[in-house]
Design a protein around this motif. Structure first.
Motif, short mmCIF file in Angstrom:
data_model
loop_
_atom_site.label_atom_id
_atom_site.label_comp_id
_atom_site.label_asym_id
_atom_site.label_seq_id
_atom_site.Cartn_x
_atom_site.Cartn_y
_atom_site.Cartn_z
N VAL A 112 4.60 12.04 -2.64
CA VAL A 112 4.18 10.83 -1.90
C VAL A 112 4.72 9.59 -2.61
O VAL A 112 5.24 8.67 -1.97
CB VAL A 112 2.63 10.78 -1.80
CG1 VAL A 112 2.17 9.46 -1.24
CG2 VAL A 112 2.13 11.94 -0.95
N CYS A 144 0.23 12.17 -6.07
CA CYS A 144 1.24 13.20 -5.78
C CYS A 144 2.65 12.62 -5.95
O CYS A 144 3.00 11.63 -5.32
CB CYS A 144 1.04 13.67 -4.34
SG CYS A 144 2.41 14.65 -3.73
N CYS A 200 6.30 18.16 2.98
CA CYS A 200 6.34 18.37 1.53
C CYS A 200 6.17 19.87 1.28
O CYS A 200 5.79 20.62 2.19
CB CYS A 200 5.21 17.61 0.86
SG CYS A 200 3.59 18.16 1.46
N PHE A 201 6.40 20.30 0.04
CA PHE A 201 6.28 21.74 -0.24
C PHE A 201 4.85 22.23 -0.05
O PHE A 201 4.62 23.37 0.35
CB PHE A 201 6.80 22.07 -1.66
CG PHE A 201 5.86 21.65 -2.76
CD1 PHE A 201 5.93 20.39 -3.32
CD2 PHE A 201 4.88 22.52 -3.21
CE1 PHE A 201 5.05 20.00 -4.31
CE2 PHE A 201 4.00 22.15 -4.21
CZ PHE A 201 4.09 20.87 -4.75
N THR A 237 4.17 13.26 4.76
CA THR A 237 4.50 14.59 4.22
C THR A 237 4.01 15.73 5.10
O THR A 237 4.32 16.89 4.82
CB THR A 237 3.88 14.77 2.82
OG1 THR A 237 2.47 14.56 2.94
CG2 THR A 237 4.46 13.81 1.82
N SER A 293 -4.80 12.70 -4.22
CA SER A 293 -3.35 12.87 -4.44
C SER A 293 -2.50 11.89 -3.63
O SER A 293 -1.46 11.43 -4.11
CB SER A 293 -2.95 14.31 -4.10
OG SER A 293 -3.27 14.60 -2.74
N CYS A 324 -3.03 23.01 -1.95
CA CYS A 324 -1.78 22.62 -2.61
C CYS A 324 -1.98 22.62 -4.13
O CYS A 324 -3.01 22.16 -4.62
CB CYS A 324 -1.38 21.22 -2.14
SG CYS A 324 0.03 20.58 -3.05
S1 SF4 Z 1 1.36 15.42 -0.09
FE1 SF4 Z 1 -0.47 16.67 -0.46
S2 SF4 Z 1 0.10 18.71 0.22
FE2 SF4 Z 1 2.01 17.55 -0.03
S3 SF4 Z 1 2.72 18.04 -2.14
FE3 SF4 Z 1 1.50 16.15 -2.21
S4 SF4 Z 1 -0.58 16.82 -2.69
FE4 SF4 Z 1 0.55 18.61 -1.97
#
Ligand code: SF4
Length: 280
Positions: free
Chosen positions: A195, A192, A12-13, A263, A164, A94
């Motif tokens: 996710v 998130c 993920c970013f 991720t 998240s 993040c």
């Molecule tokens: S998985 Fe965790 S690190 Fe990745 S974008 Fe989502 S919150 Fe951020």
């Protein structure tokens, strides 16, 4: 074996940017110490360790080596401690974890007891609890199940946030139960979107197309475990960290194999697993 892969796999970013910041610190200083794992993948970690990264569990008392706060974030007390000891911090929290922390902090500032839905021993949750004022004696409770929600004491007013990477559908159910234990409940869905999208892609497409699923990612990665659970509820599912763990006896001739990832799994590891599945 024929393989199918959803649109989004690999980093993920948040993890990608955290690794880029860590890499820059290593380039500039020649070494760095990370508070926990910067990425839940042994080969990606080994590559960083070869460049001078080491893992620590506690903030050092002194030293000039940069200290990396991982994408999972940390408590405000840790940042304050680092400042007092003159340490150089590389903050790779993040932005989506920072959002959870900000919501928890806002609720605490409004004198609301805060419920965090997540896993109590997870680094992110410990950090969010800190921003909700746990060290100042504010009421902060971590729960992860409907049973724990039902067992909460009644409060006139409280707030609820979420780790998240916690599964969004379960968070919503838990929030409803917590509403039943509260006069007024301020719900901030801080799951998130990256996710959630992977979970949706698994449920909406991948699982209908395949016979068996391989989920690639670290065994200590919360979102990889949640993704594997979602897939396992519908189909035979195998969670691996690398292609070397694949076992031919998991598959029958002619089966279609779905390959997805958490991720914090590098894209090239997913590529290797998919290629190995094709060759089975
Ligand atoms: S998985 Fe965790 S690190 Fe990745 S974008 Fe989502 S919150 Fe951020």
């Amino acid at each position: 074996m024929e393989t199918f892969r959803p649109r989004h796999t690999g980093f993920c970013f948040g993890v990608r940017d955290a690794l880029a910041l860590t890499s820059t610190a290593l380039d500039q200083s020649g070494d760095a110490a990370a508070l926990g794992q910067v990425v839940h993948n042994s080969r990606a970690l080994e590559a960083l360790e070869a460049r001078g990264l080491r893992q620590i569990q506690e903030l050092p008392r002194e030293g000039s080596i940069p200290v990396v706060v991982t994408a999972h974030g940390a408590t405000p007390e840790l940042f304050e401690d680092a400042r007092r000891h003159g340490l150089q911090i590389v903050d790779t929290t993040c932005p989506l974890v920072r959002r959870v922390q900000r919501h928890a902090q806002e609720m605490a500032e409004q004198d609301m007891p805060v419920v965090i839905v997540g896993h109590a021993h997870h680094q992110e949750v410990a950090g969010v609890a800190g921003w909700a004022g746990s060290a100042q004696g504010r009421e902060v409770t971590v729960i992860s199940s409907l049973e724990e929600a039902d067992a909460l004491p009644y409060r006139e007013r409280r707030g609820i946030v979420c780790q998240s990477t916690f599964p969004q559908p379960l968070f919503r159910e838990i929030a409803e139960r917590v509403a039943g234990r509260s006069g007024e409940l301020e719900v901030r869905d801080t799951t998130c979107p990256v996710v959630n999208q992977r979970q949706r892609e698994a449920l909406a497409g991948l699982l209908d197309q395949v016979d068996v699923v391989v989920v690639v990612g670290g065994r200590n990665s919360a979102n990889t475990l949640a993704l594997a659970q979602t897939c396992a509820a519908r189909l035979p599912t195998h969670h691996v960290e690398s292609a070397a763990e694949l076992r031919p006896e998991w598959f029958e001739k002619g089966q279609r194999v779905g390959v997805t990832s958490g991720t914090s799994t590098p894209g090239w590891v997913v590529d290797e697993v998919e290629a190995a599945c094709r060759d089975l």
